[in-house]
Structures are given as C-alpha cells and as structure tokens.
Scaffold this active site. Structure first.
Site, short mmCIF file in Angstrom:
data_model
loop_
_atom_site.label_atom_id
_atom_site.label_comp_id
_atom_site.label_asym_id
_atom_site.label_seq_id
_atom_site.Cartn_x
_atom_site.Cartn_y
_atom_site.Cartn_z
N GLY A 164 44.30 42.03 41.22
CA GLY A 164 44.64 42.46 42.58
C GLY A 164 45.68 41.60 43.28
N CYS A 165 45.98 40.48 42.70
CA CYS A 165 46.72 39.52 43.47
C CYS A 165 47.61 38.72 42.55
CB CYS A 165 45.75 38.58 44.14
SG CYS A 165 44.29 38.31 43.16
#
Lengths: 421, 105
Positions: free
Chosen positions: B103-104
């Site tokens: 996600g990051c």
C-alpha cells in the site's frame, strides 16, 4: 518524415523529456508540450516556505523558459486523450494528433475527497504546504502560533515525496525551539501507516528521531473526517485527535483528464504503466513519467530523473521499431531535512529498502546514507540550483547512476532483518 | 515464516498470519482465519470484499488499498470498517489468503 511527439505536462518530467528528445532528434522531431499554466514550481522548495526559509517568489519560474528553443509550448486545458485515434482533445474542442504521447501531468491534491477537509477552518486553522498559496498562508499562521496542538496528518498514500510530512515535523520542532515556544506546543504526527515511514529500517531510525525531538507519533490513524469548527480529526474506526493547527497532506490523484480518457488511468487516475519500461498499458505509443504514473515507487523528482533515462531510450527504440528495454528499477534518492541545519539521505528502489552507507561513491561518499549530517543539508540546499541548471535542461549529472548501486551500502542489515522475521 | 495448518492442511504464513503463497488458500480456510481474527461469521458482504481482494491481487500482483477498495469494490469505506474492524485492507487480505498489502512506497 518528422516524428510528431506530444508531451502533456511541463513539470520536472515533461520538461526534462522534451529537452532530451529535442537534443536527440533536433529537427527530426516536432515536439509540442502542453500545460495548463506557465508557472513551474520547484516543489522541494515548498517545504521551506512555511518556516520563512524560502521566499514564495524564488521557487517559481516560467515553464516556457525551461524548454529549449525549437520546442513548441502551449497553454491549454486537456479534456481527454483518445488512444484509439492517437488524439489529445483540448477543452474547447480542438484536437491534436500525435505519433507518440508522453503523459507527465503529475499528481493533483484532492482535499475535497475527505469529508470536511476543505470546509470550515480551511485557510484559518487547516493548511497544507503541498501547494504554494496554502504554504504561504501557513507561514503567516505559524508566525502567530505560540501554544496548543499542532497536528501533521497524511491522509493516505500515495503522496508526493513521502518523507515530506516527517521533514515538516522536524522543521516545525526546530522552528518552535528557535522561537522559544516549543515547550508550549504539542507536536503530533498522525499517519495511516503502521510506522513513521514505509520501509522498515528507515522507519525505525525515523521513529527514533521523532522520539528524540518529542514529536508524538500516532500510527494506523485512517482519517475519515475533519471537523474544522471544533478542531478534530476523526478516524474511520472512531478515534479522534484534537488540533489547534492542522497541517494536512490531502489525498492525491492523477490529473482529472486521465479519468476521462478511456483505458488510460487506474482507479486513482494515475497512468497505468509498465514499471520497467514506462510504456502505458493503454497503447504502445503512449508513455508516462514521474508522479503521473502508477509504478510502485516514490513520487519524487529524483525518481522522475532516473526514469527519464529509461523513457528516452524506450522512445528511441519504439520509434525505430525495436523491442523496449525494461531498465527502470524504481530508484529513488531523497534528502530528509531534520532541522538544525542537518539532513538524512536515503537511496532505495523497488526491491532494496534504504540502508546505511555512503553516496554516491562507495565508502568515500561524501554523503552519509540514513544518518544525520550537515553535508546532506548543504547538498539539499545546493540541489535547487542543480535542478534549474542541470536537471531540467537534460544535462548529465556526473557520478549519479540511474540504477541503484549496492556498493557502499550496509547489506548486513537486510540479512539480519530476514532472519528475525 | 510460521508454518501452520488451516482446515488441517499445512500453509505458509508470515509472522502476522498473511499467506506467502495465495495458491494454498481455500474458501474453507477463510472461515477459520476470520474466527482467529475475531469475526464470527462471514456474510455475503464480507465475501464480496474477499473475492475482490483476491481477484485484484492475482491480476495486479499487489493488494488494493483501503482507498481503492472504497472506490471500486462496491463497499464504502465506512461499511468496510464495520465488516473488518480496525484495518479493513489488512484484515481482508489476511482472510483472502494474499500477502500483506504494501500500500505504501
């Protein structure tokens, strides 16, 4: 026949690409660059504006003046791209045909996607340093701020320059200490991530710095709503963080026209592109660079610079009918300003997280990686001049490789980490 | 890596319980992981999200973020938090038998 190349966006990626292609092709390519305005902002400078360390005027230059002579620059709003007809449709109805298209329209801020964020309190107790007008207003608000709760909140990834919220916290700590009011301010960093940063080793070191500077870290805080009237951040799972002054990093998305262009973007409006070749998944003659792509690395100027190497080579190959090379490795290289005239430097890619070591020369440096130093701070400041005079014009930067170099990095840390998991 | 068994079959999961190999997952295992995570029963709404997660992961190689789920799974973020309390993207990924969302970057 002349090649017909159209580039959307004239920020770091668009300008650099246009200048390099013009150098490579000269009169053999007709290059048109389209942007909605003629203001090129040196975005790393935005961080310094709220602390009075950069003047708003000095980080903006005309876009057209950064493009080499012979490149056609147009100011227009793009309505949509229709890749099936190789056409860019401008607002107002005009169409422009291309043989090859590069999308370099960056990332846009979407404060309206978070309930309440752009409502009451915006511009009074809620600001962002991610755009110039609000960064300037924040400077004035910070000057008056001498007690209370200062909350810095990143709403969700992806954002431009993922280290910038931390840099803001470090500089705010420095700024408030210099003014002698730090003891009357609670400084809080609220993030949806489960740590200070996205990569484990750097995250741990940065969390240590936050703690040393008495900056409170609130993790896994997924902001659902902002109440500017009562001064509260509310999370989806019903936690709440009160603030007197909120510095927000709003949600990001791709340029609006991407969503109106069939097949071009992902669900957030970033161009769906191959992470090794930078070719768009929508059509073989469409490429993307910089913050506009959805490739899984940081949205940062250094990334754009390293991508340009792959992009220019692949445009040449495509126009010559050759197979593309999958050479972009996700390389990012970022200074992290930590206050008191010091900075950290991190160097990483798709697969290798930031590690301690030296950069750019193995063992010699002179810049230390993942460690605070004055030299890194000086290098960060010096970069502004390099940006305008070397990077944008498309000149080579001696000693800096587009791919991540492992030599000079402490790889034992990754081995140890693997063993402990 | 912690080897463990689900529905009596050996599966490879990481320290937090995320699958390392999505191919080892079966629908029956989902109920067991859900119970481990404090969800007594998986409803049709849970399954909508679980199937969406798996499909997205198998197609793109990464698990969708909460923001992507809210935009395209057909379930709004508020409801996602009711279905999968605390961290819907992570919990749904765990139950769907796919690796932890990065996600990051």
């Amino acid at each position: 026949m002349r090649h017909r190349i159209v580039i959307l966006g004239s920020g770091t990626g668009g300008t650099l690409t246009a200048n390099r292609l013009h150098k490579a092709y000269g009169d053999a390519a007709e290059i048109t660059v389209i942007d909605r305005d003629d203001r090129h902002i040196y975005q790393p400078g935005l961080l310094f504006v709220p602390f009075g360390l950069a003047d708003p005027g000095e980080i903006v230059r005309p876009r057209h003046a950064q493009l080499h002579e012979g490149i056609d620059f147009r100011i227009a709003e793009v309505d949509r791209v229709v890749t099936a007809d190789n056409t860019v449709h401008l607002a107002g109805g005009e169409t422009i045909e291309y043989e090859l298209l590069v999308v370099a329209t960056g990332a846009s801020l979407l404060p309206e996607e978070t309930e309440g964020l752009s409502g009451p309190g915006w511009g009074e107790r809620i600001f962002t340093f991610y755009e110039l007008q609000s960064a300037t207003a924040l400077r004035d608000a910070l000057r008056r701020f001498d007690h209370g709760r200062l909350v810095v909140n990143m709403i969700d990834m992806p954002i431009k320059c993922p280290v910038a919220p931390l840099e803001f916290c470090f500089l705010a700590d420095w700024y408030l200490r210099e003014r002698g009011v730090r003891q009357d301010v609670e400084l809080i960093y609220a993030t949806p991530l489960d740590g200070a940063f996205t990569k484990p080793i750097a995250s741990e070191r940065l969390a240590g710095l936050l703690e040393a500077k008495r900056i409170i870290l609130e993790t896994e805080f997924a902001t659902g709503r902002v109440d500017g009237e009562s001064g509260r951040l509310l999370s989806w799972d019903e936690r709440e963080i009160p603030f007197d002054l909120l510095v927000t990093i709003p949600l990001h998305g791709g340029a609006a026209f991407i969503g109106r262009s069939p097949g071009l973007g992902d669900e957030l409006g970033f161009v769906a592109a191959d992470k090794g070749t930078l070719q768009s998944k929508a059509a073989p003659n469409v490429f993307a660079i910089g913050d506009a792509t959805n490739v899984p690395t940081s949205k940062a100027g250094s990334v754009t610079h390293f991508e340009a190497e792959t992009l220019i080579e692949n445009i040449r190959r495509f126009l010559d009918g050759q197979e593309l090379e999958s050479s972009f490795d996700g390389h990012a290289n970022c200074f992290i300003e930590t206050g008191f005239h010091k900075a950290l430097l991190i160097d990483f890619n798709y697969d290798i997280e930031p590690l301690p070591g030296k950069f750019p020369e193995p063992h010699l440096g002179p810049l230390p990686l993942l460690k605070e130093s004055r030299l890194n701070h000086m290098a960060k400041l010096a970069f502004q001049s390099i940006y305008w005079h070397l990077l944008l014009p498309g000149r080579d930067m001696p000693g800096i490789s587009p791919q991540l170099q492992m030599a000079g990095k402490d790889t034992e840390l990754i081995a140890n980490q693997g063993a402990s998991q | 890596m912690t080897p463990s068994t689900l529905t009596a079959a050996p599966v490879a999961r990481d320290a937090e319980g995320f699958f390392l190999d999505p191919e080892q997952w079966t629908e029956e295992m989902a109920d067991e992981i859900a119970r481990e995570s404090g969800i007594d029963e998986l409803t049709d709404r849970h399954w909508l999200v679980i199937r969406f997660m798996r499909k997205a992961y198998l197609e793109t190689g990464s698990a969708p973020s909460i923001r992507t789920l809210g935009k395209v799974s057909g379930v709004a973020i508020k409801e996602l938090y009711q279905l999968f309390p605390k961290g819907p993207a992570k919990l749904a990924a765990k139950i769907a038998g796919i690796p932890k969302p990065r996600g990051c970057i």
